[in-house]
Design an enzyme around this catalytic site. Structure first.
Site, PDB file in Angstrom:
ATOM      1  N   HIS A 274      34.430  41.739  38.524  1.00  0.00           N
ATOM      2  CA  HIS A 274      34.801  41.182  39.829  1.00  0.00           C
ATOM      3  C   HIS A 274      36.277  41.454  40.069  1.00  0.00           C
ATOM      4  CE1 HIS A 274      35.105  38.484  43.233  1.00  0.00           C
ATOM      5  NE2 HIS A 274      33.797  38.451  43.240  1.00  0.00           N
ATOM      6  N   ASP A 328      25.962  37.933  41.019  1.00  0.00           N
ATOM      7  CA  ASP A 328      24.692  38.669  41.139  1.00  0.00           C
ATOM      8  C   ASP A 328      23.908  38.735  39.842  1.00  0.00           C
ATOM      9  OD1 ASP A 328      26.433  40.483  43.475  1.00  0.00           O
ATOM     10  OD2 ASP A 328      24.485  39.574  43.897  1.00  0.00           O
TER      11      ASP A 328
END
Ligand code: SDX
Length: 397
Positions: A274, A328
């Site tokens: 991320h 996710d």
């Protein structure tokens, strides 16, 4: 000619900031909506920790908080919920348009097209009118789930079903999608998932929304722009790929070899990493708990054991680089247990993120300046046009 995709930070032109690929680390707005502490793995909406909202709030209450900045009073929430409930239906014209979409098309493309089409029906643009803004917020929140569910039935050759006014937001979505009233726990867990996916500061799709909003176009175009951005596999599309990855690994004992091969081939491991978080995404932590609740209630999923083993080995190999599971990584396992078709995972992300996109739309209008960054030109200059007969391949250098 310099490679325009160069990852080197280019020289700063006078009066500008140095080039940062992907605007990494560059503040592109000021915002009071969402705060992320990527080093501590903390996320809050309007100052409220995500864990509190996931434990106690509802998606519509959280949406109200994100857009108007305060938790609603009982009357405000009742009115908001009623308005959203009353606007769930979409015109037969939109449904008929969706019946012309190819049944093999991706639901995100169907959603982007149908969201944009709403601008044809609500063409009045009064973005300085609070009532217009409230109405657009209600319509988009109410109709996006209906359009996602409608395409699901239409692509199976069936007519879409009308919303049920006696069902709450998430329960109604599952009903329109499956034609069955959902289990209350399933509806509750989906509502929590929508809270977790509602907002995340200036991610790519929200940045798209703000850039589009800054031209003062209508909110339907703003959401359509954001939907198109979210569809990309590096952004919202990753949760579909995570399930495919787990299935390709097959069993927990093969996770380590899979990871070693991915790293050796410099392949991105879907569901990991991320731009902001250098620890496990706090949303992944909550989603993992939701997955376990679902497995306890509705039966285990062997892919969960693969996921946990992959996370264990990745902690050793990717953890030192600050690469951990993101939102996710576990969401696909939750959605699969809820019976959501895989290619609807990202549309589900979009249903939730409409809350954040609309909050940023409203905030952008409050202090607007059209986005127009500059560039560092890396092309050639001083060239002269030549007639066709004078253009040999060699001369093109
Ligand atoms: C979402 O921005 C948001 O907030 C998005 C989101 C939201 O709520 O809106 O959180 C939702 O988009 C979650 C992310 C879903 N995408 C994926 O899971 C796809 C896989 N992840 C990667 O593509 C990546 O981690 C990104 C795109 C999420 C972030 O990439 P960055 O910050 O641009 O990092 P990078 O590509 O520059 O990588 C830095 C280093 C590289 O190694 P080096 O070349 O320096 O040696 O980290 C490595 C990368 O190779 N790396 C990974 C990796 N992610 C980064 N290596 C293996 N697997 C990965 N997933």
């Amino acid at each position: 000619m310099a490679d325009p995709q160069s990852t080197a930070t280019g020289p700063a032109a006078p009066g500008t900031v140095p080039f940062r690929p992907g605007l990494e680390g560059v503040p592109a707005t000021q915002s009071a909506i969402c705060d992320i502490d990527g080093l501590r793995g903390c996320l809050s909406y309007r100052g409220y920790p995500l864990e509190d909202l996931a434990a106690h709030s509802s998606f519509l209450e959280t949406t109200y908080l994100l857009i108007w900045g305060e938790l609603p009073t009982p009357d405000q929430l009742r009115h908001f919920e009623h308005e959203v409930q009353m606007h769930r239906r979409v015109s037969f014209r939109v449904r008929d348009m969706m019946k012309c979409f190819p049944s093999g098309g991706h639901p995100m493309d169907a959603l982007q097209s149908s969201a944009a089409s709403l601008g044809l029906f609500y063409s009045r643009r009064a973005i300085d009118d609070p009532q217009y803004i409230y109405g657009a917020v209600v319509r988009l929140l109410a109709k996006i789930p209906t359009m996602v569910a409608a395409f699901q039935l239409i692509r199976k050759g069936q007519d879409p079903i009308q919303p049920r006014d006696d069902l709450a937001y998430s329960a109604n979505f599952l009903y329109m999608l499956t034609e069955r009233e959902p289990d209350p726990l399933a509806a509750h867990i989906l509502d929590v998932c929508l809270i977790l996916h509602a907002e995340h500061s200036l991610n790519a799709s929200t940045f798209s929304a703000r850039v589009t909003a800054s031209t003062l176009t209508d909110p339907y175009a703003v959401v359509a722009s954001a939907v198109g951005t979210l569809a990309g596999p590096l952004h919202g599309g990753a949760n579909e790929d995570v399930l495919s990855m787990l299935e390709a690994i097959g069993t927990p004992d093969r996770a380590e070899a899979f990871l070693d091969e991915a790293i050796a081939q410099k392949r991105k491991v879907m569901g990991f990493g991320h731009r902001e978080y250098k620890v496990k995404d706090p949303r992944a932590v909550i989603l993992q708990g939701l997955a376990e609740r679902l497995f306890d209630e509705f039966g285990a999923d062997e892919m969960y054991d693969v996921a946990r083993r992959l996370e264990e080995v990745a902690a050793v190999r990717l953890g030192p680089k600050g690469i951990y599971p993101n939102v996710d990584f576990y969401s696909g396992l939750v959605y699969r247990k809820l019976g959501i078709p895989r290619d609807l995972f990202t549309p589900l992300f979009a249903i939730a993120r409409v809350a954040g996109w609309l909050a940023h739309w409203r905030e952008q209008l409050g202090a607007n300046r059209i986005y127009r960054p500059t560039q560092i030109y890396t092309g050639r200059s001083g060239r002269h046009w030549r007639p066709l007969h004078d253009r040999s391949a060699a001369a093109a250098t």
